[in-house]
Design a protein around this motif. Structure first.
Motif: not given
Length: 179
Positions: A22-45
């Motif tokens: 469970v802690l590993g799953y939530f840690s993975g979600l925390d890392e996922y939350d740090t990924f760069p994001r964009l709304s489609a259509p759109g762009a990001t770095e």
């Protein structure tokens, strides 16, 4: 007392494995939350510190790569090949479900430009494969549960065999047997 020890070992493994998973799953979600994001259509770095395969995740519908029209430009300005994600990777996040739709190979460090030109809508996140981020601790937790459960069963079986052998020795020597 060994029956209690066997049960305790199995229980510790169950609790420990669940905690790790469970802690590993939530840690993975925390890392996922740090990924760069964009709304489609759109762009990001996307800043790439260590080269490797990156995954583009889609949230907010069932659009595929063709609907999203995703393009990636590497730090030198060259277009990078974007391929459809080859298997199924869907996981729940705090914002709904995320589904892997594409991958690209970041061969050098630097800033990559990711653009979604299609009108499919939704949100995109770009980062390492969640299968390598969230899945290992979940599998590790399951392994802990399995190992401790087997250890508990082994202790239980050894206790049964020893008690059975002790009872047989008492019966053979003509002594009385107590329950």
């Amino acid at each position: 007392i060994w029956y209690w020890v066997a049960g305790f070992v199995a229980l510790v493994g169950l609790v420990g494995g669940l905690v790790v998973g469970v802690l590993g799953y939530f840690s993975g979600l925390d890392e996922y939350d740090t990924f760069p994001r964009l709304s489609a259509p759109g762009a990001t770095e996307v800043e790439v510190d260590s080269p490797g395969v990156f995954v583009i995740y889609h949230q907010g519908g069932s659009a595929d790569l063709a609907d999203l029209e995703v393009g990636v430009i590497d730090p030198s300005g060259s277009e990078v090949t974007v391929e459809p994600y080859r298997s199924e990777l869907i996981f729940a996040t705090g914002e709904g479900q995320a589904r892997a739709v594409a991958t690209f190979d970041a061969v050098t460090s630097g800033t990559y430009q990711v653009e979604a030109a299609g009108t499919a809508g939704g949100h995109l996140a770009v980062g390492r494969s969640w299968a390598w981020i969230g899945l290992p601790p979940i599998l590790g937790g399951l392994a802990i549960v399995g190992v401790f459960f087997l250890a508990g069963v082994l202790i239980w079986l050894v206790t049964i065999v020893r008690r059975s052998n002790a009872a047989a020795r008492v019966d053979q020597s003509g002594g009385s047997r107590r329950g």
